[in-house]
Design a protein around this motif. Structure first.
Motif, PDB file in Angstrom:
ATOM      1  N   GLN A  41       0.802  -1.222   0.000  1.00 43.58           N
ATOM      2  CA  GLN A  41       0.000   0.000   0.000  1.00 43.58           C
ATOM      3  C   GLN A  41       0.843   1.284   0.000  1.00 43.58           C
ATOM      4  O   GLN A  41       0.531   2.250  -0.693  1.00 43.58           O
ATOM      5  CB  GLN A  41      -0.963   0.019   1.194  1.00 43.58           C
ATOM      6  CG  GLN A  41      -2.224  -0.810   1.010  1.00 43.58           C
ATOM      7  CD  GLN A  41      -1.954  -2.297   1.155  1.00 43.58           C
ATOM      8  OE1 GLN A  41      -0.871  -2.693   1.581  1.00 43.58           O
ATOM      9  NE2 GLN A  41      -2.920  -3.124   0.797  1.00 43.58           N
ATOM     10  N   GLU A  42       1.914   1.296   0.782  1.00 43.10           N
ATOM     11  CA  GLU A  42       2.681   2.536   0.942  1.00 43.10           C
ATOM     12  C   GLU A  42       4.001   2.506   0.178  1.00 43.10           C
ATOM     13  O   GLU A  42       4.839   3.388   0.356  1.00 43.10           O
ATOM     14  CB  GLU A  42       2.946   2.783   2.434  1.00 43.10           C
ATOM     15  CG  GLU A  42       1.660   2.992   3.240  1.00 43.10           C
ATOM     16  CD  GLU A  42       1.945   3.272   4.706  1.00 43.10           C
ATOM     17  OE1 GLU A  42       3.140   3.352   5.074  1.00 43.10           O
ATOM     18  OE2 GLU A  42       0.983   3.414   5.474  1.00 43.10           O
ATOM     19  N   THR A  96       3.784  -1.783  -8.452  1.00 40.71           N
ATOM     20  CA  THR A  96       4.649  -1.493  -7.318  1.00 40.71           C
ATOM     21  C   THR A  96       6.093  -1.816  -7.695  1.00 40.71           C
ATOM     22  O   THR A  96       6.361  -2.811  -8.368  1.00 40.71           O
ATOM     23  CB  THR A  96       4.240  -2.337  -6.094  1.00 40.71           C
ATOM     24  OG1 THR A  96       2.857  -2.123  -5.829  1.00 40.71           O
ATOM     25  CG2 THR A  96       5.054  -1.962  -4.864  1.00 40.71           C
TER      26      THR A  96
END
Length: 339
Positions: A41-42, A96
């Motif tokens: 997510q981050e 990602t």
């Protein structure tokens, strides 16, 4: 002598073991891979562009050069062993950085990570696809012009049914004309679609696509072939098709399995309750599986079918049996089984 043989055998085992370790290490070192990331997510992301027609090795190189995977070989090995890799759509993908090759493939297949995406569902109407184009950002005028100037296969004058169901991701700046044409071209690229366009001795390509579209609209994958056989059987004996889906197409109505008696009297060439034979054209975009079932229907004498309850579709050649099942269907519908 026996001890000498044991020594030689032991030596061979050691050599083979050492050689096996060498192979494993060389394979691993030749295809280094990042560890699987538990939470992305981050983590930093990047948007990459997959060209139309890109091969697995080309996609692997793009991922490596973008910093997504640790080596192109790692992704390529995953892609070769996973048939889903063939469904990676061209266009933009948000990925990602520094993830495992397996995660990279999963993200490439995740529709939520594909910006500029137009989804053509199996059984979609052309009107629904046109609305998706408008939501994408094209004007109504651009969409209307694009769909009126498409290059269609021989024997077709309307793109209804020819818009191949898939997820489409387009590069920024693409025209509505090019985007729409790519959906038509995708139909011809599909092996079953290509075969359908050749027609056969009994039906033209347009008629086959019309049948496939009804098969798609009337059933689910496991029943495609049986529904196709029902249609062929009815056509063979001159029995009206009486398919609810053709009336739903006229009304452009979805979500209600119940068809009122009044709606079956609508004056339209697509109303298979009033008109004998096939409607004048397809009523939706069939999947490749529905097309295959139309081209290769299962053998059977069925003339009737009905979904008595969700997941319970029955086929019969007996009108009396069909009538009994219809009573059961009505009871289940009124009890809310289809809500």
């Amino acid at each position: 002598m026996a001890s000498l043989k044991r020594l030689i055998a032991a030596g061979l085992v050691i050599v083979l073991f050492t050689f096996s370790l060498f192979l494993l290490r060389s394979q691993s070192s030749s295809a280094p891979d990042f560890d699987t990331v538990q939470s992305v997510q981050e983590l930093p992301e990047i948007t990459i562009e997959i060209p139309d027609g890109a091969t697995g090795s080309q996609i692997a190189s793009i991922l490596y050069e973008s910093g997504v995977v640790k080596s192109s070989q790692a992704y390529f090995r995953v892609a070769v062993g996973d048939a889903r890799s063939q469904k990676v759509a061209p266009g933009s993908h948000r990925l990602t950085l520094k993830i495992s090759a397996r995660q990279a493939l999963n993200q490439l297949l995740d529709p939520d990570r594909i910006p500029n995406l137009i989804r053509v569902a199996e059984g979609a109407w052309k009107s629904e696809v046109q609305n998706a184009f408008i939501k994408y950002g094209f004007t109504k005028q651009e969409v209307s012009k694009a769909f009126s100037s498409l290059k269609l296969p021989q024997g077709f004058s309307n793109s209804e049914g020819l818009i191949f169901p898939a997820q489409y991701s387009f590069p920024q700046g693409i025209s509505a004309q090019s985007a729409a044409q790519s959906m038509i071209d995708r139909f011809s690229d599909d092996p079953n679609g290509r075969k359908l366009l050749q027609g056969n001795k009994d039906f033209s390509a347009k008629q086959l696509l019309t049948i496939a579209s009804i098969v798609q609209a009337e059933s689910t994958n496991e029943d495609f072939s049986k529904v196709a056989r029902v249609i062929y059987n009815r056509l063979r004996i001159g029995m009206p098709l009486q398919m609810d889906s053709t009336v739903h197409f006229i009304m452009q109505a979805r979500g209600d399995i119940f068809l009122s008696r009044k709606s079956t009297t609508l004056n339209s060439p697509y109303n298979t309750y009033r008109k004998f034979g096939l409607p004048p054209g397809p009523i939706c975009s069939p999947s490749s599986d529905a097309i295959k079932a139309t081209l290769e229907p299962i053998q059977g004498d069925w003339l009737y079918f009905i979904t008595v309850a969700p997941g319970d579709t029955r086929f019969t050649a007996s009108f009396d049996e069909f009538s009994k099942w219809k009573v059961e269907y009505t009871k289940n519908r009124k009890a809310g089984a289809f809500n």
